[in-house]
Design an enzyme around this catalytic site. Sequence first.
Site, PDB file in Angstrom:
ATOM      1  N   LYS A  66       0.862  -1.183   0.000  1.00 34.12           N
ATOM      2  CA  LYS A  66       0.000   0.000   0.000  1.00 34.12           C
ATOM      3  C   LYS A  66       0.898   1.232   0.000  1.00 34.12           C
ATOM      4  O   LYS A  66       1.884   1.274   0.751  1.00 34.12           O
ATOM      5  CB  LYS A  66      -0.914  -0.033   1.231  1.00 34.12           C
ATOM      6  N   SER A 141      -9.860   2.299   2.557  1.00 33.42           N
ATOM      7  CA  SER A 141      -8.960   2.993   1.674  1.00 33.42           C
ATOM      8  C   SER A 141      -7.973   2.110   0.912  1.00 33.42           C
ATOM      9  O   SER A 141      -7.435   2.525  -0.114  1.00 33.42           O
ATOM     10  CB  SER A 141      -8.164   4.024   2.472  1.00 33.42           C
ATOM     11  N   SER A 165     -10.248   0.028   6.736  1.00 31.72           N
ATOM     12  CA  SER A 165      -9.604   0.106   5.419  1.00 31.72           C
ATOM     13  C   SER A 165      -8.968  -1.171   4.903  1.00 31.72           C
ATOM     14  O   SER A 165      -8.574  -1.236   3.740  1.00 31.72           O
ATOM     15  CB  SER A 165      -8.540   1.195   5.421  1.00 31.72           C
TER      16      SER A 165
HETATM   17  N1  GLN Z   1     -13.347   4.437   5.813  1.00 27.02           N
HETATM   18  C1  GLN Z   1     -12.792   4.889   7.041  1.00 27.02           C
HETATM   19  C2  GLN Z   1     -12.484   6.351   6.972  1.00 27.02           C
HETATM   20  O1  GLN Z   1     -12.744   6.931   5.985  1.00 27.02           O
HETATM   21  C3  GLN Z   1     -11.594   4.084   7.402  1.00 27.02           C
HETATM   22  C4  GLN Z   1     -10.344   4.509   6.758  1.00 27.02           C
HETATM   23  C5  GLN Z   1      -9.157   3.689   7.154  1.00 27.02           C
HETATM   24  O2  GLN Z   1      -9.298   2.658   7.839  1.00 27.02           O
HETATM   25  N2  GLN Z   1      -7.986   4.156   6.784  1.00 27.02           N
HETATM   26  O3  GLN Z   1     -11.993   6.911   7.884  1.00 27.02           O
END
Ligand code: GLN
Length: 456
Positions: A66, A141, A165
Amino acid sequence: MKIANKTVSAERLVRDALEKAKYFADYHIFTYLNEAVAIEKAREIDRKIANGEKVGRLAGVPYALKDNFLSPEGQTTASAHILEGFVSPITATAVQKLEEEGAIMIGRTNLDAFAHGSSTENSYFGPTLNAFDKERVAGGSSGGSAVAVALDIVEFATGTDTGGSIRQPASFNGIYGFKPTYGCISRYGVVAMASSTDCVGFFTKSPDDMDILMSITSGQDEKDMTTLPNYYDKGSEQNIKKIGIIKDFDNDVVNDEIREALKKKCDLLSSKGYEITEIEMPTLKYALAVYYIIVPAEVASNLSRYDGIRYGFRSDKSTSLEELYTNTRSEGFMPENKRRIMIGNFVLSSGFYDAYFLKAAKARTLIVEEYNKAFSQVDYILTPVSPNPAFKLGEKINDPIAMYLEDMMSVSLNLAGVPGLAIPAGTTKAGLPIGLQLVGPKCSDKKLIEFAKELI
Ligand code: GLN
């Protein structure tokens, strides 16, 4: 194994992975392909094996990273314009441990900029497409990492999970995704989102692969004071009897086909002799509100370092230092990044700190207590990862609240610091993957991964 037994060369595996990555270019999975370095590393492993030298447990295994993990191989952008051109002088601890075992990074994967999002549509480089339906989101994400594994480009990929995410994109693409106990794997060298909930984890095609990666990367790190002493490999015997289903989630918000998938897995567990118990966790309905106060507060603080002086992109339109900061940040951040910086600074401001941040911090303690109570009644909890399967590209991107609501079932684990494994649980009639998450008490990581095999 195949490599060590010489049935296939590391170079062949790496070249195949790179070829597949290029074949699927229209999915926007990668922000960078590590071609020359990856091939060179593979040759080195093949040379070692030919000479009878010892190689690591992941020798020659291609993986995707990532793009919020720091390493000097390629630029680390976190899919944000403001970090474009930034080449890290350091290597994240997790990356270092994987590389020491011979894993080969073939490319960096796309994400919502700074990991803010649930669809990968907040990436500066454009959205990653779902592995099962190109008109739908990959989730986020860590969308790029999930699709890289789901399309069989690589054996595994790294991810970060601050509020879902890893688990949500894993479930949107039909693979395993693990968010460990907070502090299990070092966060050193990972672009910070919210330091009190950020976790490093992985995407794999099986629980066994997850176990190997966890065993390699977990453990205390002097460069991250929040890491726990290594407990991962010290898992004791399974003595699991009771699985909890959260009563409060069994309502209209969850898609019917996901509810059915949950029921099927419960039936499977019952048939194997496990007791399925309904538990009440009424505080969890506040988790989303708590998360979207605490996380932006930490985001605002963590993103203040991007000033156009130290990292990546700098706006050249400025005539003063003040303007340079403003222009760089205005041009360099995505709208969702800015939204979180604004909310974060608001909830931390002197007039509103008590009403928002402090309240949320107290409510977070109640969520932690609620999980403790739940795990005094059951061994593990099984819930959906998200209320819906993958949604259409563009469907929620202009409605931040609708997007945040998709996280309602994933964020409470991060607030409580407990581990959760997203497991594939079939598909909808339309052919979209469904994911469920198995949640355990803190430090139950290894047993949890092991137990996931009961659900196959
Ligand atoms: N979807 C969640 C957010 O927007 C989680 C994001 C993440 O885990 N990096 O904060």
